[in-house]
Enzyme design. Sequence first.
Site, PDB file in Angstrom:
ATOM      1  N   THR A 111       0.814  -1.214   0.000  1.00 56.75           N
ATOM      2  CA  THR A 111       0.000   0.000   0.000  1.00 56.75           C
ATOM      3  C   THR A 111       0.856   1.277   0.000  1.00 56.75           C
ATOM      4  OG1 THR A 111      -0.015  -0.426   2.345  1.00 56.75           O
ATOM      5  CG2 THR A 111      -2.027  -0.929   1.147  1.00 56.75           C
ATOM      6  N   PHE A 114      -7.785   4.758   5.344  1.00 59.83           N
ATOM      7  CA  PHE A 114      -7.209   3.770   6.265  1.00 59.83           C
ATOM      8  C   PHE A 114      -8.280   2.929   6.950  1.00 59.83           C
ATOM      9  CE2 PHE A 114      -3.796   6.940   5.880  1.00 59.83           C
ATOM     10  CZ  PHE A 114      -2.732   6.111   5.586  1.00 59.83           C
ATOM     11  N   CYS A 155      -6.447   0.820   9.913  1.00 62.09           N
ATOM     12  CA  CYS A 155      -5.053   0.443   9.668  1.00 62.09           C
ATOM     13  C   CYS A 155      -4.178   0.705  10.897  1.00 62.09           C
ATOM     14  CB  CYS A 155      -4.525   1.264   8.498  1.00 62.09           C
ATOM     15  SG  CYS A 155      -2.847   0.847   8.072  1.00 62.09           S
TER      16      CYS A 155
HETATM   17  C1  HEM Z   1      -5.697  -2.399   7.771  1.00 56.52           C
HETATM   18  C2  HEM Z   1      -4.962   0.961   4.358  1.00 56.52           C
HETATM   19  C3  HEM Z   1      -0.193   0.872   5.308  1.00 56.52           C
HETATM   20  C4  HEM Z   1      -0.866  -2.853   8.299  1.00 56.52           C
HETATM   21  C5  HEM Z   1      -5.901  -1.470   6.782  1.00 56.52           C
HETATM   22  C6  HEM Z   1      -7.193  -1.082   6.265  1.00 56.52           C
HETATM   23  C7  HEM Z   1      -6.987  -0.152   5.303  1.00 56.52           C
HETATM   24  C8  HEM Z   1      -5.559   0.069   5.217  1.00 56.52           C
HETATM   25  C9  HEM Z   1      -8.051   0.513   4.439  1.00 56.52           C
HETATM   26  C10 HEM Z   1      -8.553  -1.627   6.735  1.00 56.52           C
HETATM   27  C11 HEM Z   1      -8.948  -2.848   5.912  1.00 56.52           C
HETATM   28  C12 HEM Z   1     -10.304  -3.401   6.258  1.00 56.52           C
HETATM   29  O1  HEM Z   1     -11.106  -2.764   6.945  1.00 56.52           O
HETATM   30  O2  HEM Z   1     -10.565  -4.519   5.806  1.00 56.52           O
HETATM   31  C13 HEM Z   1      -3.606   1.217   4.326  1.00 56.52           C
HETATM   32  C14 HEM Z   1      -2.988   2.217   3.479  1.00 56.52           C
HETATM   33  C15 HEM Z   1      -1.645   2.195   3.764  1.00 56.52           C
HETATM   34  C16 HEM Z   1      -1.429   1.178   4.772  1.00 56.52           C
HETATM   35  C17 HEM Z   1      -3.734   3.101   2.480  1.00 56.52           C
HETATM   36  C18 HEM Z   1      -0.519   3.021   3.201  1.00 56.52           C
HETATM   37  C19 HEM Z   1      -0.665   4.140   2.586  1.00 56.52           C
HETATM   38  C20 HEM Z   1       0.034  -0.106   6.241  1.00 56.52           C
HETATM   39  C21 HEM Z   1       1.317  -0.403   6.834  1.00 56.52           C
HETATM   40  C22 HEM Z   1       1.122  -1.462   7.676  1.00 56.52           C
HETATM   41  C23 HEM Z   1      -0.285  -1.820   7.614  1.00 56.52           C
HETATM   42  C24 HEM Z   1       2.614   0.357   6.545  1.00 56.52           C
HETATM   43  C25 HEM Z   1       2.109  -2.155   8.573  1.00 56.52           C
HETATM   44  C26 HEM Z   1       3.273  -1.680   8.919  1.00 56.52           C
HETATM   45  C27 HEM Z   1      -2.229  -3.061   8.375  1.00 56.52           C
HETATM   46  C28 HEM Z   1      -2.833  -4.113   9.178  1.00 56.52           C
HETATM   47  C29 HEM Z   1      -4.222  -3.972   9.046  1.00 56.52           C
HETATM   48  C30 HEM Z   1      -4.445  -2.847   8.152  1.00 56.52           C
HETATM   49  C31 HEM Z   1      -2.089  -5.159  10.002  1.00 56.52           C
HETATM   50  C32 HEM Z   1      -5.297  -4.818   9.728  1.00 56.52           C
HETATM   51  C33 HEM Z   1      -5.637  -4.161  11.057  1.00 56.52           C
HETATM   52  C34 HEM Z   1      -6.660  -4.962  11.858  1.00 56.52           C
HETATM   53  O3  HEM Z   1      -7.715  -5.295  11.321  1.00 56.52           O
HETATM   54  O4  HEM Z   1      -6.379  -5.216  13.026  1.00 56.52           O
HETATM   55  N1  HEM Z   1      -4.921  -0.750   6.131  1.00 56.52           N
HETATM   56  N2  HEM Z   1      -2.631   0.606   5.068  1.00 56.52           N
HETATM   57  N3  HEM Z   1      -0.906  -0.968   6.739  1.00 56.52           N
HETATM   58  N4  HEM Z   1      -3.230  -2.324   7.778  1.00 56.52           N
HETATM   59 FE1  HEM Z   1      -2.929  -0.796   6.502  1.00 56.52          FE
END
Ligand code: HEM
Length: 456
Positions: free
Chosen positions: A268, A394, A401
Amino acid sequence: MKQIPSPSGLPILGNTLQIPAHSPMAHFTELAGRYDEGLFQLDLLGRKVVFVYDPDMVAELCDETRFRKRIEPPLSIVRDFSGDGLFTAELDEPVWGQAHRILMPAFSQRSMKAYYPQMLEIAERLTASWAARQGEDLPVSDDMTRLTLDVISLTGFGYRFESFRSPELHPFLKAMGGALTEAMVRNQQLPVVTKLKRRSEETYRQDIATMRELVDDVIRRRRAEPSGGAKDLLGLMLEASDPLTGERLPDANIRDQVLTFLIAGHETTSGLLSFALYNLLRHPHTLAQAYDEVDRLLPGDEPPTYETIMKLDVIPRVLDETLRTWSPIPAFAVTALEDTTVGGYPFPAGTPAVIVLPALHRHPKAWERPEEFDIDRWLPERKQEQHPAGYKPFGNGERACIGRQFALTEARLTLAMLLRRFALSDPSAYRMQIKQTLTLKPEGFTLQVRERRPHE
Ligand code: HEM
């Protein structure tokens, strides 16, 4: 009660065949343009799924007492490889809460500061690599992927991919791209068709095995050389216990988490950086503001400090606006807990609702001149006027996120380092072409650089 608009479909298959397998998001966004009601419904092999982009309705969907994330397709397919890692675990699986509590400290402001020297080291690899290729067409998405993969693996697990040493991308990335694309294709395929496609099944299983082998290698290396209680992601997972239950994470879950973070932690942010560079090249006035900012805040050749990066103002607004115009994760889904209505439309218990970010982020109820790239929307006084549910790159609530600050810190630093050193140009006048593998990226985007004198 009002009826949710819906394009007509076929018996049994419903609307499934109307969705292009490799670009479903473009199709959903196009349908959003057709239905002014702010939502529409599709029948996907008998599953009725509602797609929502009216910000008032999205605000209702973000009420976690009424709607929650459930692991539905395509995430239930991604579970084939990410198991019950944070992204694909059900909220009521105890291991989600345990991992969430154990890992939260790894995403505090303090932790960002601790990761900063490693982020800087990899950003310097990128700038050195571009300095050596001045005047060449640089493959933006590939190089942003090299950067973000190396950053998450080094900061999270102390593991070095050394991606800038090789002209080829690491085999892990090919396997990951293959598995994510296959998950997206399977989402729109009758299970019987999936079973018949033996070659695809074989490749899919091989891709999963390739990713798992790498994860095992990451964990094996750490176990062979324990870091004396390192507080990185892997250190916490191997050594810390859940503050609530006192339990440690099971080994199988640690593997799932490592793979989850290797994927979610780089794919992402790489998209965000690629889209941000695209937006800067298309908007010379904004690019000039960004050059001016780095000349002011980062004079000379000294590596910037974490504190300086936190003082940036133009670059973070470029990132905010980029996440509005091109969200790398273009959708997330929630499910109705009980029979309810949204905006007067019926939502029976169990109805999955997909929030369509490209349409939400351009909805006229939430955004003035939505098609315009305007970083001044993010000035503090204008930010206050924003619709509370008009911007969700996010995700939402408890399942939002965990890596948000990580991504934004890394992206600020990378853009600042690139803009300080290079003048960017786009002699081939790239036209945006989106590649979707669950996340979005600009395909085939190249740019050129040459060393820049300050205040040029
Ligand atoms: C969850 C976007 C970067 C780890 C999410 C979700 C979104 C998102 C939309 C929610 C998904 C859902 O509801 O199904 C983004 C965007 C990023 C980014 C746009 C960068 C611009 C990162 C980074 C990491 C990360 C750098 C780790 C270092 C996670 C994890 C989840 C998550 C582990 C699941 C959280 C949970 O449900 O407990 N992200 N993300 N993401 N993201 Fe990101």
